[in-house]
Scaffold this motif. Sequence first.
Motif, PDB file in Angstrom:
ATOM      1  N   THR A 110      37.532  44.627  24.718  1.00 17.71           N
ATOM      2  CA  THR A 110      37.963  45.228  26.105  1.00 17.71           C
ATOM      3  C   THR A 110      36.866  45.435  27.234  1.00 17.71           C
ATOM      4  OG1 THR A 110      39.994  45.851  25.122  1.00 17.71           O
ATOM      5  CG2 THR A 110      39.456  46.549  27.345  1.00 17.71           C
ATOM      6  N   LEU A 165      36.065  43.500  30.676  1.00 24.52           N
ATOM      7  CA  LEU A 165      35.810  44.173  31.649  1.00 24.52           C
ATOM      8  C   LEU A 165      34.348  44.010  32.303  1.00 24.52           C
ATOM      9  CD1 LEU A 165      37.701  47.608  30.984  1.00 24.52           C
ATOM     10  CD2 LEU A 165      38.653  45.723  32.452  1.00 24.52           C
ATOM     11  N   ALA A 166      33.318  44.148  31.676  1.00 27.79           N
ATOM     12  CA  ALA A 166      32.056  43.763  32.187  1.00 27.79           C
ATOM     13  C   ALA A 166      31.850  42.385  32.890  1.00 27.79           C
ATOM     14  CB  ALA A 166      31.081  44.002  31.115  1.00 27.79           C
ATOM     15  N   PHE A 177      34.227  40.574  33.917  1.00 31.67           N
ATOM     16  CA  PHE A 177      35.351  40.553  35.336  1.00 31.67           C
ATOM     17  C   PHE A 177      34.660  41.477  36.377  1.00 31.67           C
ATOM     18  CE2 PHE A 177      38.569  42.491  37.861  1.00 31.67           C
ATOM     19  CZ  PHE A 177      39.265  41.183  38.271  1.00 31.67           C
ATOM     20  N   ALA A 178      33.927  42.383  36.158  1.00 30.23           N
ATOM     21  CA  ALA A 178      33.128  43.232  37.282  1.00 30.23           C
ATOM     22  C   ALA A 178      32.091  42.366  37.580  1.00 30.23           C
ATOM     23  CB  ALA A 178      32.815  44.517  36.454  1.00 30.23           C
ATOM     24  N   GLY A 179      31.237  41.598  36.805  1.00 28.92           N
ATOM     25  CA  GLY A 179      30.295  40.822  37.406  1.00 28.92           C
ATOM     26  C   GLY A 179      30.643  39.718  37.979  1.00 28.92           C
ATOM     27  N   VAL A 232      33.597  39.747  39.976  1.00 30.05           N
ATOM     28  CA  VAL A 232      33.957  40.274  41.398  1.00 30.05           C
ATOM     29  C   VAL A 232      32.944  40.666  42.174  1.00 30.05           C
ATOM     30  CG1 VAL A 232      35.064  42.315  42.036  1.00 30.05           C
ATOM     31  CG2 VAL A 232      36.021  40.998  40.469  1.00 30.05           C
ATOM     32  N   ALA A 233      31.915  41.431  41.380  1.00 30.94           N
ATOM     33  CA  ALA A 233      30.588  41.653  42.320  1.00 30.94           C
ATOM     34  C   ALA A 233      30.047  40.354  43.031  1.00 30.94           C
ATOM     35  CB  ALA A 233      29.487  42.021  41.489  1.00 30.94           C
ATOM     36  N   TYR A 234      29.917  39.276  42.074  1.00 31.41           N
ATOM     37  CA  TYR A 234      29.207  37.811  42.492  1.00 31.41           C
ATOM     38  C   TYR A 234      29.938  37.331  43.569  1.00 31.41           C
ATOM     39  CZ  TYR A 234      27.986  33.010  42.355  1.00 31.41           C
ATOM     40  OH  TYR A 234      27.263  31.832  42.874  1.00 31.41           O
TER      41      TYR A 234
END
Length: 59
Positions: A4, A8-9, A11-13, A15-17
């Motif tokens: 998990t 999440l890491a 996905f966050a990367g 989204v940030a990109y």
Amino acid sequence: MIQTILILAIFAGAVAYLGRMVYRSFRAKASGAGCASGCGKCGAVDFNKIEQQLRQKGI
């Protein structure tokens, strides 16, 4: 639990990109400098410059 956090890491990367890409595309248009990459695909054409060049050539 580890899976998990890893998902999440990632996905966050992602989204940030994507957010950075969108931000840079809007910032380039707002500054009037055209596309940041200079590839010519974004339609950042300076029509005033083209018109001046055509007038100088007498076309």
